[in-house]
Design a protein around this motif. Structure first.
Motif, short mmCIF file in Angstrom:
data_model
loop_
_atom_site.label_atom_id
_atom_site.label_comp_id
_atom_site.label_asym_id
_atom_site.label_seq_id
_atom_site.Cartn_x
_atom_site.Cartn_y
_atom_site.Cartn_z
N GLY A 63 -6.38 -30.89 -22.54
CA GLY A 63 -6.43 -29.59 -23.18
C GLY A 63 -5.52 -28.60 -22.48
N VAL A 64 -5.20 -27.52 -23.20
CA VAL A 64 -4.39 -26.43 -22.66
C VAL A 64 -5.25 -25.17 -22.66
CG1 VAL A 64 -2.26 -25.11 -22.86
CG2 VAL A 64 -2.32 -27.50 -23.62
N SER A 65 -5.33 -24.52 -21.50
CA SER A 65 -6.17 -23.33 -21.34
C SER A 65 -5.30 -22.11 -21.04
CB SER A 65 -7.17 -23.54 -20.20
OG SER A 65 -7.98 -24.69 -20.44
N PHE A 66 -5.79 -20.94 -21.43
CA PHE A 66 -5.06 -19.69 -21.22
C PHE A 66 -6.00 -18.63 -20.65
CE2 PHE A 66 -3.12 -21.94 -24.77
CZ PHE A 66 -1.78 -21.94 -24.43
N LYS A 67 -5.44 -17.81 -19.78
CA LYS A 67 -6.22 -16.69 -19.21
C LYS A 67 -5.30 -15.48 -19.06
CE LYS A 67 -7.51 -16.87 -14.83
NZ LYS A 67 -8.32 -17.19 -13.64
N VAL A 68 -5.73 -14.34 -19.58
CA VAL A 68 -5.02 -13.07 -19.40
C VAL A 68 -5.80 -12.25 -18.38
CG1 VAL A 68 -4.25 -10.94 -20.51
CG2 VAL A 68 -4.13 -13.12 -21.76
N HIS A 69 -5.11 -11.81 -17.33
CA HIS A 69 -5.83 -11.12 -16.26
C HIS A 69 -5.09 -9.86 -15.81
CE1 HIS A 69 -3.12 -12.99 -13.15
NE2 HIS A 69 -3.07 -13.94 -14.06
N ARG A 70 -5.86 -8.92 -15.29
CA ARG A 70 -5.34 -7.61 -14.83
C ARG A 70 -5.91 -7.32 -13.46
NH1 ARG A 70 -3.01 -3.31 -13.48
NH2 ARG A 70 -2.83 -1.45 -14.79
N LEU A 71 -5.04 -6.90 -12.53
CA LEU A 71 -5.45 -6.60 -11.17
C LEU A 71 -5.37 -5.10 -10.93
CD1 LEU A 71 -6.28 -7.63 -8.36
CD2 LEU A 71 -3.84 -7.83 -7.82
N PHE A 72 -6.48 -4.53 -10.44
CA PHE A 72 -6.57 -3.11 -10.14
C PHE A 72 -6.56 -2.90 -8.62
CE2 PHE A 72 -8.53 -3.79 -14.27
CZ PHE A 72 -7.94 -2.80 -15.04
N PRO A 73 -6.41 -1.64 -8.18
CA PRO A 73 -6.48 -1.40 -6.74
C PRO A 73 -7.81 -1.85 -6.15
CG PRO A 73 -5.58 0.52 -7.87
CD PRO A 73 -6.05 -0.43 -8.94
N SER A 93 3.15 14.27 -2.64
CA SER A 93 3.40 12.92 -2.11
C SER A 93 2.14 12.28 -1.57
CB SER A 93 4.47 12.98 -1.02
OG SER A 93 5.70 13.44 -1.53
N PHE A 94 1.31 13.08 -0.85
CA PHE A 94 0.06 12.55 -0.31
C PHE A 94 -0.90 12.19 -1.45
CE2 PHE A 94 1.41 13.61 3.79
CZ PHE A 94 1.72 14.96 3.90
N ILE A 95 -1.01 13.09 -2.42
CA ILE A 95 -2.01 12.94 -3.48
C ILE A 95 -1.71 11.72 -4.35
CG2 ILE A 95 -2.94 14.00 -5.57
CD1 ILE A 95 -2.43 16.75 -4.17
N GLU A 96 -0.46 11.55 -4.75
CA GLU A 96 -0.14 10.47 -5.69
C GLU A 96 -0.40 9.09 -5.10
OE1 GLU A 96 3.86 11.23 -6.96
OE2 GLU A 96 3.20 12.44 -8.67
N VAL A 97 -0.07 8.92 -3.81
CA VAL A 97 -0.30 7.61 -3.20
C VAL A 97 -1.79 7.33 -3.06
CG1 VAL A 97 0.01 6.25 -1.10
CG2 VAL A 97 1.91 7.60 -1.99
N LEU A 98 -2.55 8.33 -2.61
CA LEU A 98 -4.00 8.11 -2.45
C LEU A 98 -4.68 7.95 -3.81
CD1 LEU A 98 -5.00 10.53 0.44
CD2 LEU A 98 -4.30 8.14 0.54
N ALA A 99 -4.20 8.65 -4.83
CA ALA A 99 -4.78 8.48 -6.17
C ALA A 99 -4.53 7.07 -6.68
CB ALA A 99 -4.19 9.51 -7.12
N ALA A 100 -3.33 6.53 -6.41
CA ALA A 100 -3.02 5.17 -6.84
C ALA A 100 -3.90 4.15 -6.14
CB ALA A 100 -1.55 4.86 -6.56
N ARG A 101 -4.32 4.44 -4.92
CA ARG A 101 -5.19 3.53 -4.16
C ARG A 101 -6.67 3.76 -4.47
NH1 ARG A 101 -2.75 1.19 0.43
NH2 ARG A 101 -4.74 1.21 1.53
N GLY A 102 -6.96 4.75 -5.32
CA GLY A 102 -8.35 5.02 -5.68
C GLY A 102 -9.13 5.76 -4.62
N VAL A 103 -8.45 6.36 -3.64
CA VAL A 103 -9.13 7.07 -2.56
C VAL A 103 -9.61 8.44 -3.01
CG1 VAL A 103 -8.85 8.08 -0.26
CG2 VAL A 103 -7.91 5.82 -0.77
N ILE A 104 -8.74 9.18 -3.69
CA ILE A 104 -9.08 10.52 -4.14
C ILE A 104 -8.62 10.62 -5.59
CG2 ILE A 104 -6.93 11.43 -3.14
CD1 ILE A 104 -8.45 14.07 -2.67
N LEU A 105 -9.55 10.88 -6.49
CA LEU A 105 -9.28 10.77 -7.91
C LEU A 105 -9.25 12.12 -8.59
CD1 LEU A 105 -11.50 7.67 -8.71
CD2 LEU A 105 -9.15 7.75 -7.88
N GLY A 106 -8.84 12.10 -9.86
CA GLY A 106 -8.78 13.32 -10.63
C GLY A 106 -10.07 13.62 -11.35
#
Length: 553
Positions: free
Chosen positions: A406-416, A111-124
């Motif tokens: 004009g019509v503009s488009f942007k595809v974006h991705r948000l990381f931790p 439980s500790f590892i998965e949450v911190l890994a998702a936040r980029g604190v401790i990685l694999g």
């Protein structure tokens, strides 16, 4: 000669506003300088005068991007998988950034590892494993501390004689020292490759969090730990404070601290998670979580009501990708925090609608004032996969209002950690004369949090850098018909809670301005600015004024 009109978000104003605009910019910049000066009246400790790499808190852009993508652990030498485990498939970056790992499925600290890994604190590791029982070095721990706690420096750095300028963890070590989490040994020695004992991890966290020891530490220690006599004298007060604040996690027996035992990666994940719980960043584990029984002094919270699978999934996703406040998110997708007219990697998502516009006192190479307007919306979730922002712009409000657009488009991705990337096309669909035509671009953006409290002066810096064609090319390239892409970017410094000062390079010229949220809690952003302040493109500095309003359902 090419006549370039506005290509941003527009409202039309009477041209007489130009005179008041210059006064407004001068007043804003003066007040922001005063705000910044006030924030520096009680500064953190200055950097040492030495210019060696050990004293540098920053580092190269390449190293920073690599740290963001892979994390400190992924930069370590790759070892064979323990127990002959078959490595997972995928790139090293993808495997290192997993949120769960095959070798922790039945581990007590999952439980500790998965949450911190998702936040980029401790990685694999690059082979897709986590290796929870491997030891942690002092340098690796410093890297985790740097990722977990966004604390401002409280003292100057120090040149450790055994940390060379080229050492992979030098920036993390300096950050951990400056923020008060880690100390060195006598004679400016750090011992970065030394495996860190459990007691040192707890002392570090208590020091960095500024936790006070109890009145009777001996009683606290003897009550909670059957091996209390093994705790070193220098650490007794800190360990007692850690126990009272539920930072201590003891596996397999909660009554035995094993203070001098080398900390494993699972141990460190548990300690850091509990430290983040203590400061209110993460929620306490539920009583039915297997890991909760190993937390010293654990007091379960009331059981939550029964939830549906969809609610559980939404809660888990929110935990993995904590979002900034709604007002801050709206400021981002209407470009009210770091940009005047160039794109950023943040954008609208499902439930977001925005309206806006810009007025300029005159178009480039003319004496005619001009304006344009825009309306847009978002679809998708940039945290789960990607989101698509669509914007419809109407240009040349001075003439036939709907003749050019004009019509503009942007595809974006948000990381931790507030890092985002995007690709887009401005005016993919166009009618009439848009001046700039279609412009394809890619951009990356990052929010750097200098202070935990956003209301304090100089709390955040938002930076964007991108590459694009079309209007982002230099003026010479446009005149010569050269279609090679060009670099653009922007930096926004929040000098006070309602005001951000912005510097922006459009690929052709330099713009300076300020972003203002005049009414607290209302997603209205006003951005007065001066375009082409250096006179490197066009025919001199021009006043522009942007207004944006966003709605988030």
């Amino acid at each position: 000669m090419r006549i370039a009109r506005c290509t941003g978000h527009f409202y039309q104003f009477n041209k007489h506003i130009r005179y008041w605009g210059y006064i407004l910019i001068g007043s804003i910049l003066s007040s922001t300088m005063l705000s910044a000066a006030a924030g520096l009246a009680n500064p953190v400790a200055a950097k040492p005068t030495s210019t060696t790499a050990n004293a540098n808190y920053g580092g190269s852009l390449g190293q920073s991007l690599l740290d963001t993508m892979l994390g400190a652990e992924a930069l370590r030498p790759q070892k064979a998988s323990p127990g002959g485990q078959k490595p997972a498939t995928g790139t090293a970056a993808q495997l290192a950034q997993r949120r769960t790992f095959p070798d922790i499925q039945n581990n007590w600290a999952r439980s500790f590892i998965e949450v911190l890994a998702a936040r980029g604190v401790i990685l694999g590791f690059p082979d897709g494993t986590f290796r929870p029982d491997e030891p942690v070095t002092r340098a690796q721990f410093a890297a985790m501390i740097r990722k977990a706690f966004g604390r401002a420096p409280e003292r100057a750095g120090i040149n450790f004689v055994d940390v060379p300028p080229t050492y992979w963890g030098i920036e993390a070590i300096q950050a951990a020292y400056r923020t008060g989490f880690l100390e060195g040994y006598p004679n400016n020695i750090f011992q970065p490759e030394q495996n860190i004992p459990r007691v040192q991890v707890l002392v570090s966290l208590v020091s960095g969090l500024d936790l006070s020891p109890p009145d009777d530490p001996a009683t606290v220690l003897s009550t909670n730990f059957q091996d209390a006599p093994e705790i070193p004298t220098f650490a007794r007060n800190s360990v007692a404070a850690a126990a009272l604040n539920q930072l201590v996690v003891n596996y397999p027996d909660v009554a035995f601290l094993n203070p001098n035992q080398v900390a494993t990666r699972a141990d460190v994940a548990a300690f850091i998670y509990q430290a983040l719980v203590n400061e209110g960043t993460l929620p306490q584990l539920s009583a039915n979580d297997v890991a909760a029984q190993y937390i010293v002094g654990y007091e379960p919270v009331a059981a939550p009501p029964t939830t549906s699978p969809d609610q559980v999934a939404d809660t888990r996703q929110a935990l993995l990708f904590p979002q900034p406040p709604v007002e801050e998110r709206i400021r981002r997708f209407i470009r009210g925090g770091s940009s005047i007219g160039t794109p950023t990697a943040f954008g609208a998502e499902s439930g977001n609608i925005f309206f806006g516009g810009t007025y300029q006192e005159r178009a480039r190479f003319t004496d005619i004032d001009d304006g344009a307007a825009v309306v847009g919306f978002g679809l998708g979730d940039p945290r789960r996969l990607v989101a698509l922002e669509t914007a419809v712009s109407i240009y040349d409000l001075e003439g036939d209002t709907f003749e050019d657009g004009g019509v503009s488009f942007k595809v974006h991705r948000l990381f931790p950690d507030d890092f985002a990337v995007a690709v887009g096309v401005e005016n993919l669909i166009e009618w009439g004369n848009t001046d700039g035509g279609s412009s394809v671009y890619g951009v990356a953006s990052k929010v750097f949090r200098l202070r935990r409290d956003a209301s304090q002066p100089l709390s955040t810096i938002t930076a964007s850098v991108g590459v694009g064609g079309g209007r982002f090319r230099s003026e010479d390239n446009i005149e010569e018909g050269d279609k090679d892409p060009n670099v653009f970017g922007s930096v926004g410094v929040r000098v006070a809670e309602p005001i951000t000062v912005i510097a922006e390079w459009t690929g052709q010229d330099l713009n300076l301005g300020a972003s203002i949220v005049p009414i607290r809690g209302v997603p209205l952003v006003i951005t007065p600015a001066a375009a082409d302040v250096t006179g490197t493109a066009g025919d001199g500095t021009r006043f522009i004024l942007g207004v944006g309003y966003g709605i988030s359902f």
